[in-house]
Write an enzyme that holds these catalytic residues in place. Structure first.
Site, PDB file in Angstrom:
ATOM      1  N   ASN A 162      26.704   7.280   5.681  1.00 30.32           N
ATOM      2  CA  ASN A 162      28.015   7.042   5.077  1.00 30.32           C
ATOM      3  C   ASN A 162      29.002   6.368   6.022  1.00 30.32           C
ATOM      4  O   ASN A 162      29.970   5.750   5.563  1.00 30.32           O
ATOM      5  CB  ASN A 162      28.543   8.408   4.586  1.00 30.32           C
ATOM      6  CG  ASN A 162      30.029   8.452   4.448  1.00 30.32           C
ATOM      7  OD1 ASN A 162      30.583   7.970   3.459  1.00 30.32           O
ATOM      8  ND2 ASN A 162      30.715   9.017   5.449  1.00 30.32           N
TER       9      ASN A 162
ATOM     10  N   TYR B 113      33.271  -7.031   4.957  1.00 31.37           N
ATOM     11  CA  TYR B 113      33.071  -5.726   4.316  1.00 31.37           C
ATOM     12  C   TYR B 113      32.210  -5.876   3.058  1.00 31.37           C
ATOM     13  O   TYR B 113      31.240  -5.149   2.864  1.00 31.37           O
ATOM     14  CB  TYR B 113      34.434  -5.108   3.984  1.00 31.37           C
ATOM     15  CG  TYR B 113      34.339  -3.710   3.402  1.00 31.37           C
ATOM     16  CD1 TYR B 113      34.122  -2.609   4.230  1.00 31.37           C
ATOM     17  CD2 TYR B 113      34.474  -3.489   2.033  1.00 31.37           C
ATOM     18  CE1 TYR B 113      34.034  -1.327   3.698  1.00 31.37           C
ATOM     19  CE2 TYR B 113      34.386  -2.213   1.497  1.00 31.37           C
ATOM     20  CZ  TYR B 113      34.168  -1.129   2.331  1.00 31.37           C
ATOM     21  OH  TYR B 113      34.081   0.139   1.797  1.00 31.37           O
TER      22      TYR B 113
ATOM     23  N   LYS C 107      28.396  -4.404   2.321  1.00 31.17           N
ATOM     24  CA  LYS C 107      28.086  -3.463   1.239  1.00 31.17           C
ATOM     25  C   LYS C 107      27.036  -4.048   0.274  1.00 31.17           C
ATOM     26  O   LYS C 107      26.201  -3.318  -0.255  1.00 31.17           O
ATOM     27  CB  LYS C 107      29.358  -3.064   0.503  1.00 31.17           C
ATOM     28  CG  LYS C 107      30.339  -2.267   1.379  1.00 31.17           C
ATOM     29  CD  LYS C 107      29.711  -0.993   1.916  1.00 31.17           C
ATOM     30  CE  LYS C 107      30.700  -0.128   2.671  1.00 31.17           C
ATOM     31  NZ  LYS C 107      30.079   1.095   3.241  1.00 31.17           N
TER      32      LYS C 107
ATOM     33  N   ASP D  37      29.317  11.531  13.950  1.00 31.03           N
ATOM     34  CA  ASP D  37      30.532  10.714  13.852  1.00 31.03           C
ATOM     35  C   ASP D  37      30.977  10.337  15.260  1.00 31.03           C
ATOM     36  O   ASP D  37      30.500  10.919  16.240  1.00 31.03           O
ATOM     37  CB  ASP D  37      31.642  11.513  13.124  1.00 31.03           C
ATOM     38  CG  ASP D  37      32.679  10.610  12.453  1.00 31.03           C
ATOM     39  OD1 ASP D  37      33.377   9.885  13.176  1.00 31.03           O
ATOM     40  OD2 ASP D  37      32.768  10.629  11.219  1.00 31.03           O
TER      41      ASP D  37
ATOM     42  N   THR E 289      41.164   8.265   0.832  1.00 28.59           N
ATOM     43  CA  THR E 289      40.704   8.758   2.139  1.00 28.59           C
ATOM     44  C   THR E 289      41.562   8.090   3.218  1.00 28.59           C
ATOM     45  O   THR E 289      42.409   7.241   2.911  1.00 28.59           O
ATOM     46  CB  THR E 289      39.238   8.363   2.408  1.00 28.59           C
ATOM     47  OG1 THR E 289      39.179   6.919   2.506  1.00 28.59           O
ATOM     48  CG2 THR E 289      38.286   8.829   1.321  1.00 28.59           C
TER      49      THR E 289
ATOM     50  N   ILE F  89      38.766   5.294  -3.369  1.00 25.98           N
ATOM     51  CA  ILE F  89      38.810   6.737  -3.146  1.00 25.98           C
ATOM     52  C   ILE F  89      39.887   7.048  -2.111  1.00 25.98           C
ATOM     53  O   ILE F  89      39.972   6.386  -1.074  1.00 25.98           O
ATOM     54  CB  ILE F  89      37.435   7.253  -2.628  1.00 25.98           C
ATOM     55  CG1 ILE F  89      36.278   6.721  -3.498  1.00 25.98           C
ATOM     56  CG2 ILE F  89      37.436   8.778  -2.554  1.00 25.98           C
ATOM     57  CD1 ILE F  89      36.296   7.121  -4.947  1.00 25.98           C
TER      58      ILE F  89
HETATM   59  P1  NAI Z   1      37.092   7.362   6.490  1.00 28.07           P
HETATM   60  O1  NAI Z   1      37.723   6.401   7.426  1.00 28.07           O
HETATM   61  O2  NAI Z   1      37.874   8.544   6.028  1.00 28.07           O
HETATM   62  O3  NAI Z   1      35.696   7.875   7.069  1.00 28.07           O
HETATM   63  C1  NAI Z   1      34.800   7.050   7.750  1.00 28.07           C
HETATM   64  C2  NAI Z   1      34.145   7.865   8.839  1.00 28.07           C
HETATM   65  O4  NAI Z   1      33.167   7.028   9.491  1.00 28.07           O
HETATM   66  C3  NAI Z   1      35.157   8.315   9.910  1.00 28.07           C
HETATM   67  O5  NAI Z   1      34.981   9.672  10.211  1.00 28.07           O
HETATM   68  C4  NAI Z   1      34.805   7.429  11.083  1.00 28.07           C
HETATM   69  O6  NAI Z   1      35.090   8.008  12.343  1.00 28.07           O
HETATM   70  C5  NAI Z   1      33.306   7.241  10.888  1.00 28.07           C
HETATM   71  N1  NAI Z   1      32.804   6.077  11.632  1.00 28.07           N
HETATM   72  C6  NAI Z   1      33.355   4.852  11.736  1.00 28.07           C
HETATM   73  N2  NAI Z   1      32.640   4.080  12.554  1.00 28.07           N
HETATM   74  C7  NAI Z   1      31.603   4.837  12.989  1.00 28.07           C
HETATM   75  C8  NAI Z   1      30.507   4.616  13.870  1.00 28.07           C
HETATM   76  N3  NAI Z   1      30.340   3.438  14.494  1.00 28.07           N
HETATM   77  N4  NAI Z   1      29.627   5.611  14.069  1.00 28.07           N
HETATM   78  C9  NAI Z   1      29.793   6.817  13.467  1.00 28.07           C
HETATM   79  N5  NAI Z   1      30.819   7.103  12.650  1.00 28.07           N
HETATM   80  C10 NAI Z   1      31.702   6.127  12.406  1.00 28.07           C
HETATM   81  O7  NAI Z   1      36.671   6.475   5.232  1.00 28.07           O
HETATM   82  P2  NAI Z   1      35.932   6.825   3.852  1.00 28.07           P
HETATM   83  O8  NAI Z   1      36.733   6.207   2.799  1.00 28.07           O
HETATM   84  O9  NAI Z   1      35.586   8.255   3.776  1.00 28.07           O
HETATM   85  O10 NAI Z   1      34.610   5.952   4.041  1.00 28.07           O
HETATM   86  C11 NAI Z   1      33.304   6.495   4.048  1.00 28.07           C
HETATM   87  C12 NAI Z   1      32.341   5.452   3.517  1.00 28.07           C
HETATM   88  O11 NAI Z   1      32.633   5.205   2.141  1.00 28.07           O
HETATM   89  C13 NAI Z   1      32.426   4.096   4.219  1.00 28.07           C
HETATM   90  O12 NAI Z   1      31.138   3.570   4.377  1.00 28.07           O
HETATM   91  C14 NAI Z   1      33.230   3.265   3.239  1.00 28.07           C
HETATM   92  O13 NAI Z   1      32.967   1.899   3.382  1.00 28.07           O
HETATM   93  C15 NAI Z   1      32.733   3.814   1.927  1.00 28.07           C
HETATM   94  N6  NAI Z   1      33.601   3.544   0.796  1.00 28.07           N
HETATM   95  C16 NAI Z   1      34.891   4.004   0.777  1.00 28.07           C
HETATM   96  C17 NAI Z   1      35.703   3.720  -0.314  1.00 28.07           C
HETATM   97  C18 NAI Z   1      37.108   4.185  -0.407  1.00 28.07           C
HETATM   98  O14 NAI Z   1      37.823   3.732  -1.313  1.00 28.07           O
HETATM   99  N7  NAI Z   1      37.568   5.096   0.436  1.00 28.07           N
HETATM  100  C19 NAI Z   1      35.202   2.928  -1.449  1.00 28.07           C
HETATM  101  C20 NAI Z   1      33.829   2.532  -1.324  1.00 28.07           C
HETATM  102  C21 NAI Z   1      33.074   2.824  -0.239  1.00 28.07           C
END
Ligand code: NAI
Length: 253
Positions: free
Chosen positions: A91, A157, A161, A38, A192, A190
């Protein structure tokens, strides 16, 4: 600990928050050695320590998934520490700005695609090289319902995806005969940090988002983590190239 993944090594990108963090903890609970990648150093280190406190092996490796050199180094460090890589959950992702297509910026397009789509390709490229040598493995890429249907204001976005689903299908075909199963997960909304940023503490917005989910609530990160673990497990031994929708009924309404 249930030991389903004992002696396995699992790498989770974006593992310091939200769905990634829940996935890291689920793999650790199932006995895997865990690599957390991360950009969030403090949070990532803390999660690794909390796992080590329970006598499991975990390491945080600061990595920007959109950077070739850092991704190559992530895989090299993983192998030098654990000598193998069995499972990967790609992820890491960002939501980007909320603006209509004609009003959104080129910078936003480039950044969202670089992290959400190129980042997954880069990680897979290096993970696959190791897994081919290992003779097998399982990869789960984080897509979204936004890769299946449109969301106004999120063109980069959604495109990223949709690309993840297509990339997953193609790579799955290419590596199935190497014993490597590649699948994707398409979560609904979700709860988050990402969704908290979008809702911005506005109770009205929260209500609107909840109303979008036929099940009547937002999803929990753990509900996605469970699916990732299942897809990586031997229980899913015939599941290849599948974009698994876990969305409280969002896309079927
Ligand atoms: P989040 O913001 O809580 O977690 C995302 C993580 O990715 C963070 O720890 C962030 O620091 C890290 N990150 C961002 N850019 C980065 C980079 N360049 N290199 C390494 N790490 C990086 O968000 P969430 O919701 O947990 O998202 C996780 C995945 O799930 C994402 O790909 C998001 O698009 C996907 N997602 C989330 C949904 C939601 O409703 N929360 C729905 C569908 C997909």
């Amino acid at each position: 600990m249930n030991n389903t993944f004992r002696d396995k090594v699992a790498l989770i990108t974006g593992g310091a928050s939200g769905i990634g963090k829940a996935t890291v903890l689920a793999f650790a609970e199932a006995g895997a050695k865990v690599v957390i990648a991360d950009v969030l150093e403090k949070e990532g280190e803390e999660i690794a320590r909390s796992i080590q406190d329970k006598a499991n092996e975990a390491v945080f490796i600061k990595t920007d998934v959109s950077d070739t050199t850092q991704v190559r180094s992530l895989i090299e460090k993983t192998i030098s520490r654990f000598q193998r890589l069995d499972c990967a959950c790609n992820n890491a992702g960002i939501e980007g700005e909320n603006a209509l297509t004609a009003e959104s910026s080129e910078e936003n397009w480039d950044r969202v695609i670089a992290i959400n789509l190129k980042g997954i390709w880069l990680c897979m490229k290096h993970e696959l090289q190791v897994m081919v040598k290992n003779g097998g493995g399982a990869i789960v890429n984080m897509a979204s319902v936004a890769g299946l249907v449109g969301f106004q204001g999120l063109s980069a976005y959604c495109a990223s995806k949709g690309g993840v689903i297509s990339l997953t299908q193609t790579a799955a075909l290419e590596y199935a005969q190497h014993g490597i199963r590649i699948n994707a997960v398409c979560p609904g909304i979700i709860r988050t940090a990402m969704v908290d940023r979008v809702i911005g503490g506005d109770p009205k917005k929260e209500e609107q988002y909840t109303a979008l989910e036929p099940i009547g609530r937002l999803g929990k990160p753990e509900e996605i983590a469970k699916a990732v673990l299942w897809l990586c497990s031997d229980e899913a031994s015939f599941v290849v190239g599948h974009p698994m929708v876990i969305d409280g009924g969002f896309v079927v309404q």
